[in-house]
Design a protein around this motif. Sequence first.
Motif, short mmCIF file in Angstrom:
data_model
loop_
_atom_site.label_atom_id
_atom_site.label_comp_id
_atom_site.label_asym_id
_atom_site.label_seq_id
_atom_site.Cartn_x
_atom_site.Cartn_y
_atom_site.Cartn_z
N ARG A 178 0.83 -1.20 0.00
CA ARG A 178 0.00 0.00 0.00
C ARG A 178 0.87 1.26 0.00
O ARG A 178 1.81 1.39 0.78
N GLY A 179 0.55 2.17 -0.93
CA GLY A 179 1.25 3.44 -1.00
C GLY A 179 2.52 3.42 -1.83
O GLY A 179 3.15 4.47 -2.02
N ASP A 180 2.92 2.26 -2.34
CA ASP A 180 4.16 2.17 -3.12
C ASP A 180 4.00 2.83 -4.49
O ASP A 180 2.89 3.01 -5.00
N SER A 181 5.15 3.15 -5.08
CA SER A 181 5.21 3.61 -6.47
C SER A 181 5.86 2.52 -7.30
O SER A 181 6.88 1.95 -6.91
N VAL A 182 5.26 2.22 -8.46
CA VAL A 182 5.70 1.09 -9.27
C VAL A 182 5.81 1.51 -10.73
O VAL A 182 4.95 2.25 -11.23
N ALA A 183 6.86 1.04 -11.41
CA ALA A 183 6.98 1.22 -12.85
C ALA A 183 7.02 -0.16 -13.50
O ALA A 183 7.75 -1.04 -13.04
N VAL A 184 6.23 -0.34 -14.54
CA VAL A 184 6.19 -1.61 -15.28
C VAL A 184 6.64 -1.34 -16.71
O VAL A 184 6.00 -0.57 -17.43
N PHE A 185 7.74 -1.97 -17.11
CA PHE A 185 8.28 -1.80 -18.46
C PHE A 185 7.74 -2.92 -19.35
O PHE A 185 8.05 -4.09 -19.15
N HIS A 204 0.19 3.33 -4.91
CA HIS A 204 -0.37 4.67 -5.12
C HIS A 204 -0.12 5.17 -6.53
O HIS A 204 -1.00 5.74 -7.18
N THR A 205 1.10 4.98 -7.01
CA THR A 205 1.48 5.42 -8.35
C THR A 205 1.94 4.22 -9.16
O THR A 205 2.84 3.49 -8.74
N GLU A 221 -6.50 0.84 -18.42
CA GLU A 221 -7.69 0.08 -18.03
C GLU A 221 -7.38 -0.90 -16.90
O GLU A 221 -8.23 -1.17 -16.04
N PHE A 222 -6.15 -1.42 -16.87
CA PHE A 222 -5.77 -2.38 -15.84
C PHE A 222 -5.32 -1.72 -14.55
O PHE A 222 -5.08 -2.42 -13.56
N GLY A 223 -5.19 -0.39 -14.55
CA GLY A 223 -4.89 0.28 -13.29
C GLY A 223 -3.71 1.22 -13.29
O GLY A 223 -3.38 1.80 -12.24
#
Length: 232
Positions: A178-185, A204-205, A221-223
């Motif tokens: 909860r509250g983490d920031s994530v980047a998906v390549f 969160h991001t 669409e997936f979030g």
Amino acid sequence: MPHTVRAVVARAKGEPVSIEAIEVPDPGPGEVLVAVQACGVCHTDLHYREGAINDDFPFLLGHEASGIIEEVGEGVTNVAPGDFVILNWRAVCGSCRACRRGRPWYCFDTLNAAQKMTLDGVELSPALGIGAFAEKTLVAAGQATKVDPTASPEAAGLVGCGVMAGLGAAMNTGGVGRGDSVAVFGCGGVGNAAIAGARLAGAHTIIGIDIDAGKLDLAREFGATHTIDSSS
């Protein structure tokens, strides 16, 4: 009595696959026979054909599948004939250190069907222990997970590979919270499943990064909360 069914087989490295008549045994103890309803095409199947996984040809391809339980072997209690199931790579043992710690994705002693499916008397190597480019396949009972029978077979089958790979990467391996920031390549099937997993975990991001505008639309669409077109 063995079941003769049609299946897609890779006989040798780099050669075109072919549709063959194979023999599938009746289920033994701890095994189930599944009538395949749908099976997705995964890039891993190409890796098998190209010999990039191992050299245990001939391979029975296909693993991203759903189907109906047709028969169960002795001692099987988790599913019954007529159940609609998705298939997963391996059945966890439930008793190793990882399983006892509540981390079955690290299981040290995963299981597949003990009996072998065959082509002209030669044992087949089922892709990821499943081999679902076939009318029927034999798997360990723990590889079959009962799901809502009203689900689309085509959509349900994806859960057994791409969806659980992406969700697991975010929620288990990555430990997103909860509250983490994530980047998906990369916002293909696995990437968008990771985005969905991050959203479920409360990130969160969530930034989706790809060179394809259409995939970035799906990522939202997936979030994904933000997207980046890395082609520009």
